[in-house]
Design a protein around this motif. Structure first.
Motif, PDB file in Angstrom:
ATOM      1  N   ASP A  32       0.855  -1.185   0.000  1.00 47.34           N
ATOM      2  CA  ASP A  32       0.000   0.000   0.000  1.00 47.34           C
ATOM      3  C   ASP A  32       0.894   1.239   0.000  1.00 47.34           C
ATOM      4  OD1 ASP A  32      -1.855   1.994   0.395  1.00 47.34           O
ATOM      5  OD2 ASP A  32      -2.664   1.175   2.267  1.00 47.34           O
ATOM      6  N   PRO A  33       0.768   2.120  -0.999  1.00 47.05           N
ATOM      7  CA  PRO A  33       1.638   3.302  -1.066  1.00 47.05           C
ATOM      8  C   PRO A  33       1.499   4.238   0.136  1.00 47.05           C
ATOM      9  CG  PRO A  33       0.191   3.193  -2.995  1.00 47.05           C
ATOM     10  CD  PRO A  33      -0.137   2.042  -2.122  1.00 47.05           C
ATOM     11  N   ASP A  34       0.379   4.156   0.856  1.00 48.47           N
ATOM     12  CA  ASP A  34       0.199   5.005   2.035  1.00 48.47           C
ATOM     13  C   ASP A  34       1.027   4.517   3.224  1.00 48.47           C
ATOM     14  OD1 ASP A  34      -1.582   6.617   0.645  1.00 48.47           O
ATOM     15  OD2 ASP A  34      -3.327   5.416   1.253  1.00 48.47           O
ATOM     16  N   ASN A  35       1.539   3.301   3.157  1.00 45.75           N
ATOM     17  CA  ASN A  35       2.312   2.738   4.267  1.00 45.75           C
ATOM     18  C   ASN A  35       3.821   2.738   4.009  1.00 45.75           C
ATOM     19  OD1 ASN A  35      -0.076   2.245   5.637  1.00 45.75           O
ATOM     20  ND2 ASN A  35      -0.251   0.159   4.850  1.00 45.75           N
ATOM     21  N   SER A  56       7.387   5.195   2.603  1.00 51.26           N
ATOM     22  CA  SER A  56       7.857   6.579   2.488  1.00 51.26           C
ATOM     23  C   SER A  56       7.895   7.038   1.037  1.00 51.26           C
ATOM     24  CB  SER A  56       9.248   6.721   3.107  1.00 51.26           C
ATOM     25  OG  SER A  56       9.217   6.330   4.460  1.00 51.26           O
ATOM     26  N   THR A  57       8.396   6.192   0.169  1.00 51.81           N
ATOM     27  CA  THR A  57       8.462   6.528  -1.255  1.00 51.81           C
ATOM     28  C   THR A  57       8.489   5.241  -2.064  1.00 51.81           C
ATOM     29  OG1 THR A  57       9.637   7.833  -2.926  1.00 51.81           O
ATOM     30  CG2 THR A  57      10.993   6.644  -1.367  1.00 51.81           C
ATOM     31  N   GLU A  90      -1.851   0.820  -6.195  1.00 49.93           N
ATOM     32  CA  GLU A  90      -2.752   0.538  -5.077  1.00 49.93           C
ATOM     33  C   GLU A  90      -2.217  -0.731  -4.429  1.00 49.93           C
ATOM     34  OE1 GLU A  90      -6.836   0.072  -6.381  1.00 49.93           O
ATOM     35  OE2 GLU A  90      -6.408   1.322  -8.121  1.00 49.93           O
ATOM     36  N   GLU A  91      -2.686  -1.042  -3.250  1.00 51.51           N
ATOM     37  CA  GLU A  91      -2.230  -2.270  -2.610  1.00 51.51           C
ATOM     38  C   GLU A  91      -2.602  -3.462  -3.490  1.00 51.51           C
ATOM     39  OE1 GLU A  91      -2.281  -4.571   1.688  1.00 51.51           O
ATOM     40  OE2 GLU A  91      -3.579  -2.841   1.380  1.00 51.51           O
ATOM     41  N   THR A 103      10.874   2.469   2.982  1.00 50.92           N
ATOM     42  CA  THR A 103      10.219   2.906   4.208  1.00 50.92           C
ATOM     43  C   THR A 103      11.291   3.371   5.185  1.00 50.92           C
ATOM     44  OG1 THR A 103       8.504   1.246   3.864  1.00 50.92           O
ATOM     45  CG2 THR A 103       8.634   2.225   6.047  1.00 50.92           C
TER      46      THR A 103
END
Length: 158
Positions: free
Chosen positions: A107-110, A112-113, A131-132, A155
Motif C-alpha cells: 500500500d503506497p500510504d504505508n 515513504s516513497t 494501489e495495494e 520505508t
C-alpha cells in the motif's frame, strides 16, 4: 664603456678559463654583469615566484548534548519484480516473480516513497499508479515483452 688594458686582460682571461659562464667569486666586469643579470632576472621573473598560498582551515562543529541521544534511523526496502507481457497494463501480486524474492505490491500510504523501473530505467510517476496489490501502467507506450518491471518500496523508520 670601453675596458682599459688591465680590465680587458682580466676579463679575457676569465672568459678563457671559464668559457662564457660567470664565476661567482670573480669581480671582473663580465662576471659581475652576468651574475647581476641572473640574480635580477630570477628576482623579477613570475615563473620563479610561488604565488599559490592556499589557506586550509577545516573546521567541523558537532554539537552533542549528553542528555539527548537521537534514536537510530532505519531504512527498509522491498521490491516487487515482474516480467512485462505484450499489451498488459495491469500487474498484480500473482504476476510477481517470487523465485527472485519479490514482495507483494504494498500500500503506497504505508511506505515513504516508491519508484518504478521498467527495463532498468526509472519511470516518472505520471505514467503509473499503485494501489495495494495492483500496479497500473497508464502510458500508451508499454514495455516490450519480458522487460523487467521493478517497483521499489522504501520505508524510513525511526
Amino acid at each position: 664603456m670601453p675596458l682599459n688594458e688591465k680590465q680587458y686582460s682580466y676579463y679575457n682571461s676569465c672568459r678563457k678559463l671559464r668559457g662564457r659562464d660567470s664565476y661567482p667569486k670573480c669581480h671582473c666586469h663580465h662576471c659581475n654583469k652576468e651574475s647581476k643579470r641572473i640574480y635580477e632576472g630570477n628576482k623579477n621573473s613570475t615563473s620563479n615566484t610561488n604565488t599559490f598560498n592556499p589557506i586550509f582551515n577545516p573546521s567541523i562543529t558537532i554539537n552533542i548534548s549528553p542528555e539527548y541521544t537521537p534514536p537510530p534511523i532505519g531504512v527498509e526496502t522491498v521490491q516487487y519484480l515482474a516480467l512485462a507481457e505484450e499489451g498488459k497494463k495491469v500487474y498484480t501480486n500473482e504476476d510477481a516473480l517470487k523465485q527472485y524474492g519479490s514482495s507483494d505490491i504494498l500500500d503506497p500510504d504505508n511506505v515513504s516513497t516508491l519508484n518504478l523501473f521498467v527495463n532498468g530505467v526509472l519511470q516518472p510517476p505520471s505514467i503509473y499508479s499503485v494501489e495495494e496489490g495492483i500496479l497500473h501502467l497508464e502510458s500508451s507506450d508499454l514495455p516490450p515483452k519480458d522487460a523487467p518491471i521493478t517497483l521499489l518500496f522504501v520505508t524510513v523508520k525511526g
